[in-house]
Each structure stands twice: as structure tokens, then as C-alpha cells.
Design a protein around this motif. Structure first.
Motif, mmCIF file in Angstrom:
data_model
loop_
_atom_site.group_PDB
_atom_site.id
_atom_site.type_symbol
_atom_site.label_atom_id
_atom_site.label_comp_id
_atom_site.label_asym_id
_atom_site.label_seq_id
_atom_site.Cartn_x
_atom_site.Cartn_y
_atom_site.Cartn_z
ATOM 1 N N LEU A 5 17.001 -32.644 -37.134
ATOM 2 C CA LEU A 5 17.372 -32.786 -38.544
ATOM 3 C C LEU A 5 18.274 -31.649 -38.993
ATOM 4 O O LEU A 5 19.317 -31.860 -39.614
ATOM 5 C CB LEU A 5 16.117 -32.755 -39.412
ATOM 6 N N LEU A 6 17.845 -30.420 -38.660
ATOM 7 C CA LEU A 6 18.587 -29.247 -39.103
ATOM 8 C C LEU A 6 20.010 -29.278 -38.548
ATOM 9 O O LEU A 6 20.976 -29.069 -39.291
ATOM 10 C CB LEU A 6 17.870 -27.968 -38.648
ATOM 11 N N ILE B 212 16.158 -19.444 -38.557
ATOM 12 C CA ILE B 212 15.455 -20.728 -38.642
ATOM 13 C C ILE B 212 15.796 -21.596 -37.428
ATOM 14 O O ILE B 212 14.917 -22.142 -36.765
ATOM 15 C CB ILE B 212 15.820 -21.460 -39.959
ATOM 16 N N LEU C 58 13.047 -22.596 -34.416
ATOM 17 C CA LEU C 58 12.734 -23.986 -34.072
ATOM 18 C C LEU C 58 13.085 -24.269 -32.618
ATOM 19 O O LEU C 58 12.352 -24.954 -31.905
ATOM 20 C CB LEU C 58 13.489 -24.948 -34.998
ATOM 21 N N MET D 257 8.592 -29.951 -33.729
ATOM 22 C CA MET D 257 9.574 -28.915 -34.068
ATOM 23 C C MET D 257 10.947 -29.319 -33.554
ATOM 24 O O MET D 257 11.972 -29.013 -34.161
ATOM 25 C CB MET D 257 9.150 -27.564 -33.476
ATOM 26 N N VAL E 162 22.172 -32.026 -40.240
ATOM 27 C CA VAL E 162 22.510 -31.691 -41.617
ATOM 28 C C VAL E 162 23.476 -30.505 -41.670
ATOM 29 O O VAL E 162 24.411 -30.490 -42.477
ATOM 30 C CB VAL E 162 21.220 -31.411 -42.419
ATOM 31 N N LEU E 163 23.272 -29.517 -40.783
ATOM 32 C CA LEU E 163 24.192 -28.372 -40.755
ATOM 33 C C LEU E 163 25.603 -28.841 -40.437
ATOM 34 O O LEU E 163 26.560 -28.410 -41.082
ATOM 35 C CB LEU E 163 23.751 -27.351 -39.703
ATOM 36 N N VAL F 91 19.652 -18.573 -41.772
ATOM 37 C CA VAL F 91 20.023 -19.848 -41.139
ATOM 38 C C VAL F 91 19.882 -19.735 -39.632
ATOM 39 O O VAL F 91 19.296 -20.603 -38.966
ATOM 40 C CB VAL F 91 21.464 -20.246 -41.527
ATOM 41 N N ASN G 54 27.019 -30.663 -43.498
ATOM 42 C CA ASN G 54 27.310 -29.776 -44.622
ATOM 43 C C ASN G 54 28.465 -28.840 -44.324
ATOM 44 O O ASN G 54 29.288 -28.551 -45.189
ATOM 45 C CB ASN G 54 26.068 -28.977 -44.999
ATOM 46 N N ALA H 119 12.386 -31.479 -36.119
ATOM 47 C CA ALA H 119 12.925 -30.674 -37.226
ATOM 48 C C ALA H 119 14.262 -30.068 -36.835
ATOM 49 O O ALA H 119 15.192 -29.992 -37.652
ATOM 50 C CB ALA H 119 11.932 -29.569 -37.605
ATOM 51 N N GLY I 299 17.794 -35.927 -44.911
ATOM 52 C CA GLY I 299 16.706 -34.966 -44.776
ATOM 53 C C GLY I 299 15.563 -35.195 -45.743
ATOM 54 O O GLY I 299 14.591 -34.443 -45.756
#
Lengths: 326, 286
Positions: free
Chosen positions: A302-303, A47, A51, A296, A306-307, A44, A310, A299, A248
Motif C-alpha cells: 500500500l505504502l 516507515i 515495514l 506488514m 501510494v508513494l 517516510v 503521490n 502495508a 488507502g
């Protein structure tokens, strides 16, 4: 007592590693296992950092506020503003949640509180099936069924009766619209939300229901005043999970939402979500300076979103489970 | 003599009706999706479709089938599942045998959940940066790696749930026989979760084979069948996506056929995992 391990039990002989003693195998194997458990966390972080590193060049030329809230998208002129895409994502996601949440709550309540065991036995695998269908298939369904429906039924109907409402103006006659994207996404997140909601309602102890029924409440009153308040945090978790899944989602939305980079003002307008932006432009992004960096960055946005969602829902769920079990 | 319905009973009936309608909509949309795919796909699903690669020109050739995508998808999802499996087994065993009930274990589970929730397009973008860093082109290998990332949390979390419900006595018996934790993990725990593991593998495979956004960047697309790990590979979801966007009906037909094939594979996987679980579950300690 000696500190030596006994010979290996017979059933376990197949596991012998000839060069190592059992003690060494245990020590080395155990350590290896423990080290690998760090992998998910490392992934995680890696990634996110990778990015971020790719996004860095564009952050040097543009402040982050301009990138996130800039209105114009002209890669050739070096203007990268995510605002229309972020708003597009939010619109599609919100429409899908408005459609999905009431459906899911009602269905889950029925399945958990009223349904005959036979209905439950049929519906559960069916929902699993729905959850397993690839997103591109949802996209095909959207393209073949939903887009024409919006074009021929929903849009004309709205034009006749709902045109005076702020978000229902019909400006686009193709059917490729936020509404189509929202419907497809709603059906995609339905199994996710129902599964979580159903589970938390099951977890509410039966004694509570019985006490409520015993004092003369109807079943619906019991649900409304006893079960739902108890299950509410868990239901919220389900909704958040569904939200982040919709947020996502790429393929299904990309195929039906129209992909016009403009800030939408009605559910019949086309939109261009962040995910679609990335997926549509991967081919040309290396030929224009800073383009790949901008994608990127999308992205990364988004990440991060969402992180956060969540993480929040996971912590909420832990808190909720700890409270109900206590 | 009929009793007049009180307000609360009317309210209950009102909501019961709403619930019935909701459930109907949910079921109808599933049926609608399956029907759409079957109606569009079944008439064009010929033998040529599943035994031939596209012919008559790159990308937009009007003859042939989607064999390239079928084989590509099986390679991609198969490789990704295999890679995810060999990585997730040590993670799960370490989590449950060596780090049991620690804060670290909860932390690892949380990160697995976060991985699970990460959108596949983000994995695709990450795979792309990885490829640039390593100097790889779009290839089968890159696609497999990205799919493995996507499937890792699915397998790991599913197996983790299974191991947690194994009765403690089973492990204790193994220790009592003098087995070490390492031996217990491999010979007792792993064997006990084998049926569930098979289900988890199929679940992950089904998820992997249907995912398009992650392989879009990394596996590329080609009309040929890949012969090495460094070749680009086509996949069924991308075959649907690309070919549906073309203006030629002949090419679109291939997209509908690919959609039907993909759906059949996914449904069979899902069905297979159910059967396999009950079949392999015969010999585990309940």
C-alpha cells in the motif's frame, strides 16, 4: 565596524535566554530548526524500512512474485497470496473513480465557470465539511443506506436489465459488494478531487476566456477548447490524489465491501481489499507464523503504491504550476 | 419570433443540466450522510450515553454509554495534536526562515506531502512494528504517537502556507530593528501566523479524532477510562466500528450514539476553526 550584535531590542526582551548570548542563541537555534526540517523525510524512510524489515521473513520463504500473484490465502498452511486482495482493492478503487470523476469534473466546472458567487460561498465550506467527516461515519452511512439500496434496488434492477453485461452479473444477494464500497469511496474522494480541479481552473488566466468569448464562442465551447486543455494536467493531479486516497482508505470500505478473499468478477461480488485484510486480522496475526510478516508486507505494498502515485502527482503539479506561471 | 437554438447552444444546455445534476448529487450525499447519522443517533443519544461507561459485561454489555470512548478519543486526539504541534513548529520555522527558497525546502515540502498522502492504516502498521520493537503494549501513548505522525503533515503544511504569504516587509522591519533570525522567527513570524495556527490545530484535531485505522493497532480498546499513558484507550471511531458489528441491538445503539457524538465533535471543530480564525485574525498585519 564591530562584529558584535547590539543589545536586544526592547520588544524582544521577553525572549532572553539567560545563559546564552544572542549570537549563540541564533546559531544554536538556527541549527536546531534546520535539523528538524529533515524529520519528515526521515520519517517516510523509517516507515518504509521498518515495514520492509518486518516483511523480510516472508520474503525469505516465498519469492516476491509468488507473494504478489499467489491466488491462495491460507495463513495456517503458510500460503500467503495477495492476488485476490490486490485485485479487490483495484476493483473498488476503479468503481469509485468511475463514479466520482465525472461528478467531480462537472461540479468543479460549474463552480469555477458558471456559479453565482453566493453558490460558491455556500458550496466551498460544505465541501470542506464533507472532507472532514471521519471515514467511519461514511462507513455507517454505507451500512445503513447504501448496502440495503444495492441489495434491494440496484441488484434486482441489474438482474432484470443488465445481466448479460460481463461485469454486472448478480451472484450475491447480501448487498455487501464492490458497488457499495465504490459508492462510499466515491463520496469520500469527491471533495478532494473537486477542490484540486476547482483550484487549477481558477488559475487559468481570465484573458484566455475573454479572447475566446470575444470571437463568438459559447461559454461551454470556451471551457471545452480553452479552459480544459489548459487545466488538464492539474485536473489529472486531482484525480490521481483522489485515487491514492481511495486506494488507502480502510474503515469505510471494510464495513461495506463484504470481505471475501476471492477474485471478484462482477461489481455485485464481495471483495477483500488489502486495507481491510490488515485491519481485520491484526488480532490474530501474532499467533500464526509469518502471518504478521505477510500483513506488514500488505502495508508495504500500500505504502509503495501510494508513494509512487503521490510523488508522480506532486511532480506533475510542480511542472504544471511552473508552466502556467511562466 | 423565436430563434432556433443552434447545436452548440443545445450542447451547452445539455452539459449545464448534467452539471446541475452532479452538484445536486454531491450536495444530496452530504445531506444523506448527516441525516443518516442524526436519524439513527438522535433517538438513542441519552444523558446516560455520554456520562456512563459500558456496563453489564466486557465488550457486549448492554447497558451504559460510551464515555470511555469519548474520553479516550479526546485524550488520543488531544495528545496527538499537541505532540504534532511541538514537532511541526520548528520544522516550519526552519523551513521558512533558515532554508527559504532552497532546493532542500522544496524537498522537505515534498516529503510532508508524501506523509500527508500515506494511508492511516500504514501508520497503524508502522506503529505496531514500533511497539513490538520497543516492547510496548497497545496503549494511549502508542496511539498518541501514531496520531501525531498522522497530524504532523497537516499542521506543518497548513502553517507553511500561512508563513509564505507573510509580507517580506514585516520580516525586514524586524531585521532592521536588529533582531536576529531566531528572534524574528519566534516573536514576529510565529505571532503573525497565530490565528492560522489555531485553525490548523483544530483541523488536525478533527482529522485525528476521526481516524480509526491508525489507532486500531496501537491504542487498543477497553471499556474503562484510561488512567495512565500505558493503559489501552477506547476511541469513538472504534466504538462505532466494533459495536456496529455486534448482533445485539442495544450494543448497536451505542454505536449509533457514538457516531452522532463523533460527527458533532468534528463539525464543531470545523466550525470552531472558522470562527477562531476570524476572531484571532483581528490583530495581524494584513
Amino acid at each position: 565596524m564591530t562584529n558584535k550584535l547590539l543589545p536586544r531590542p526592547r520588544v524582544l526582551r521577553s525572549l532572553r535566554v539567560p545563559l546564552l548570548s544572542r549570537r549563540k542563541t541564533e546559531r544554536i537555534g538556527g541549527r536546531l530548526f534546520l535539523i528538524t526540517t529533515a524529520l519528515p523525510l526521515v520519517l517516510v524512510v523509517v516507515i518504509a524500512l521498518a515495514l520492509l524489515a518486518r516483511t523480510y521473513p516472508i520474503l525469505e520463504t516465498q519469492p516476491i512474485g509468488e507473494l504478489l500473484f499467489g491466488q491462495t490465502w491460507h495463513p495456517l498452511r503458510g500460503e500467503f497470496g495477495f492476488y485476490p486482495f490486490i485485485i479487490g482493492t483495484l476493483w473498488v478503487t476503479l468503481v469509485s473513480m468511475l463514479l466520482a470523476v465525472p461528478l467531480c469534473l462537472l461540479s468543479a466546472i460549474y463552480l469555477a465557470e458558471y456559479a453565482h458567487p453566493a453558490v460558491r460561498a455556500v458550496m466551498k465550506p460544505l465541501l470542506d465539511l464533507l472532507a472532514g467527516i471521519p471515514s467511519v461515519i461514511y462507513g455507517v452511512w454505507g451500512l445503513v443506506a447504501i448496502v440495503p439500496w444495492v441489495q434491494n434496488v440496484a441488484a434486482p434492477a441489474s438482474k432484470r436489465w443488465l445481466d448479460f453485461l460481463p461485469f454486472f452479473a448478480v451472484t450475491n444477494t447480501t448487498g455487501y459488494s464492490i458497488l457499495a464500497g465504490g459508492i462510499v469511496l466515491a463520496v469520500m474522494v469527491i471533495p478532494v478531487i473537486i477542490a484540486v480541479t476547482y483550484e487549477v481552473m481558477e488559475a487559468v488566466p481570465n484573458g484566455l476566456r475573454e479572447s475566446s468569448l470575444a470571437v463568438g464562442a459559447t461559454r461551454w465551447q470556451t471551457i471545452k477548447h480553452v479552459v480544459m486543455p489548459k487545466a488538464a494536467p492539474g485536473v489529472l493531479v486531482g484525480v490521481v490524489l483522489g485515487f491514492s486516497r481511495a486506494f488507502g482508505e480502510t474503515m469505510a470500505v471494510l464495513m461495506v465491501v463484504g470481505n471475501v478473499p476471492r477474485v471478484p468478477s462482477s461489481i455485485f461480488d464481495p471483495a477483500y481489499p488489502l486495507t481491510a485484510l490488515i485491519a481485520n486480522n491484526y488480532g490474530e496475526m501474532l499467533s500464526i507464523p509469518l502471518y504478521d510478516s505477510a500483513l506488514m508486507g500488505a502495508a508495504l505494498v500500500l505504502l509503495v503504491v501510494v508513494l509512487i502515485f503521490n510523488l508522480g502527482s506532486a511532480l506533475l503539479l510542480q511542472h504544471f504550476l511552473a508552466r502556467t506561471q511562466a | 419570433m423565436r430563434k432556433r437554438l443552434s447545436r452548440r447552444h443545445i450542447e451547452e444546455m445539455f452539459f449545464l443540466t448534467l452539471m446541475g445534476i452532479s452538484l445536486l448529487i454531491v450536495t444530496a450525499s452530504l445531506a444523506g450522510i448527516l441525516l443518516t447519522v442524526i436519524i439513527k443517533g438522535a433517538p438513542v443519544l441519552t444523558l446516560d450515553m455520554i456520562t456512563k461507561t459500558p456496563q453489564g459485561g466486557y465488550y457486549l454489555g448492554k447497558e451504559g454509554g460510551v464515555l470511555n470512548a469519548i474520553i479516550g478519543s479526546l485524550y488520543l486526539a488531544g495528545g496527538g495534536t499537541f505532540l504534532a504541534l511541538i514537532v511541526s513548529i520548528p520544522i516550519v520555522l526552519g523551513l521558512n526562515v533558515y532554508a527559504r527558497n532552497t532546493r532542500w525546502a522544496n524537498f522537505v515540502r515534498l516529503s510532508l506531502d508524501l506523509m500527508w498522502g500515506t494511508p492511516s492504516i500504514v501508520y497503524g502498521a508502522f506503529g505496531f512494528t514500533l511497539m513490538l520493537a520497543l516492547g510496548l503494549r497497545a496503549s494511549l501513548l502508542a496511539g498518541i504517537i501514531v496520531l501525531a505522525l498522522l497530524e504532523l503533515p497537516i499542521i506543518a503544511r497548513a502553517v507553511d502556507e500561512l508563513i509564505r504569504v507573510i509580507p517580506a516587509e514585516l520580516e525586514e522591519s524586524s531585521f532592521a530593528l536588529g533582531a536576529t533570525r531566531f528572534e524574528t522567527a519566534l516573536a514576529v513570524i510565529l505571532r503573525q501566523v497565530l490565528p492560522g495556527l489555531a485553525t490548523a490545530i483544530l483541523l488536525a484535531f478533527g482529522r485525528g479524532i476521526g481516524d480509526a485505522a491508525s489507532v486500531l493497532f496501537t491504542a487498543g480498546y477497553t471499556d474503562r477510562i484510561p488512567t495512565s499513558l500505558m493503559d489501552p484507550a477506547a476511541s469513538l471511531p472504534l466504538a462505532v466500528f466494533f459495536q456496529l458489528n455486534t448482533p445485539f441491538p442495544e450494543v448497536q445503539q451505542r454505536a449509533y450514539a457514538a457516531a452522532l457524538i463523533l460527527t458533532i465533535i468534528v463539525l464543531l471543530t470545523s466550525l470552531g476553526s472558522r470562527c477562531l480564525a476570524s476572531y484571532l485574525g483581528r490583530y495581524t498585519v494584513k
